[in-house]
Design an enzyme around this catalytic site. Structure first.
Site, PDB file in Angstrom:
ATOM      1  N   GLU A  14      32.786   8.425  32.315  1.00 21.10           N
ATOM      2  CA  GLU A  14      33.603   8.276  33.515  1.00 21.10           C
ATOM      3  C   GLU A  14      33.247   9.311  34.579  1.00 21.10           C
ATOM      4  O   GLU A  14      33.349   9.052  35.779  1.00 21.10           O
ATOM      5  CB  GLU A  14      35.083   8.350  33.136  1.00 21.10           C
ATOM      6  CG  GLU A  14      35.547   7.121  32.361  1.00 21.10           C
ATOM      7  CD  GLU A  14      36.826   7.331  31.587  1.00 21.10           C
ATOM      8  OE1 GLU A  14      37.846   6.716  31.952  1.00 21.10           O
ATOM      9  OE2 GLU A  14      36.802   8.116  30.599  1.00 21.10           O
ATOM     10  N   ASP A 197      38.192  -3.283  28.556  1.00 15.26           N
ATOM     11  CA  ASP A 197      38.522  -4.193  27.466  1.00 15.26           C
ATOM     12  C   ASP A 197      39.786  -4.954  27.818  1.00 15.26           C
ATOM     13  O   ASP A 197      40.611  -4.469  28.611  1.00 15.26           O
ATOM     14  CB  ASP A 197      38.683  -3.439  26.144  1.00 15.26           C
ATOM     15  CG  ASP A 197      39.726  -2.329  26.233  1.00 15.26           C
ATOM     16  OD1 ASP A 197      40.853  -2.544  25.751  1.00 15.26           O
ATOM     17  OD2 ASP A 197      39.423  -1.259  26.797  1.00 15.26           O
TER      18      ASP A 197
END
Length: 235
Positions: A14, A197
């Protein structure tokens, strides 16, 4: 006007696109964390890889405020999709943030003694991101709404209850904690999370497969926000 912006990224994947976009940085360490100070799209920023979970995010946020004197904090990274409209790679921008695993009475009856146990993103930063969306600056769909945070990676267990209580766009493990620190310190806060997800394609393997791509997409929104902030600062 925010002269210095703190950016929290929970993991290396990230942080990577953020660090790449910053170019030259000065590295310092506090509380076992490495902080990267530099410029991003014309705005002075301090970015940090906080680590996963609420406490780590809170530590990073408080250090950014106390040591680096940031004027605002943005969490940028990935999250699990809860709203069934969302697909892997879509981006969510928080307007309202809540814990899904903390009783509301804890926030009402103890510090910070909140009348409404919810945190709200800075309206102006959200407005600037809406402008970027309206200008069609992103390849992915972008959604605005509720983000919830808890200590567990959500797959199947608990998903229905969280959806019933909060109707969130997504769930993560850091955003509410950073928002909580900003609330206590009266600092503007924003969160950008892209989906790694979803309910029909969940699990740690799916998260790991899509994390880097989703982080890139969140960073594209972060850069658009900072570009607009730079213009407002007259840079």
């Amino acid at each position: 006007m925010h002269k210095v912006v703190g950016i929290i990224a929970p993991s290396g994947d990230e942080l990577a696109p953020i660090e790449k976009s910053m170019g030259a940085v000065v590295r310092t360490c506090r509380a076992g964390l490495e902080f990267l100070s530099g410029m991003l799209n014309g705005v002075k920023c301090v970015a940090v890889l906080s680590g996963v979970c609420k406490v780590n995010a809170a530590i990073a946020a408080q250090v950014l405020i106390d040591i680096y004197a940031v004027d605002a904090i943005i969490v940028c990274g990935v999250a699990g999709g809860m709203d069934r409209r969302l697909k892997i790679g879509d981006t969510t921008i928080a307007t309202e943030i809540a814990y899904h695993d903390v009783d509301d009475a804890i926030l009402r009856d103890y510090h910070p003694f909140m009348k409404v146990p919810r945190f709200y993103a800075d309206e102006h930063m959200v407005l600037l991101m809406r402008e970027a969306v309206d200008a069609h600056e992103f390849e992915q769909p972008v959604y605005f709404g509720v983000v919830v945070t808890g200590e567990a990676f959500i797959e199947t267990n608990g998903r229905a209850e969280i959806n019933d209580r909060f109707k969130p766009l997504c769930v993560d493990m850091e955003t509410a904690a950073a928002a909580h620190v900003c609330y206590a310190n009266k600092k503007p806060f924003a969160a950008i999370r892209s989906i790694s997800d979803v309910e029909d394609n969940t699990g740690m393997a799916t998260f790991e497969q899509n994390c880097a791509m989703a982080a890139e997409r969140s960073t594209s929104v972060l850069k658009a926000l900072l570009k607009r902030m730079s213009r407002e600062n007259g840079i």
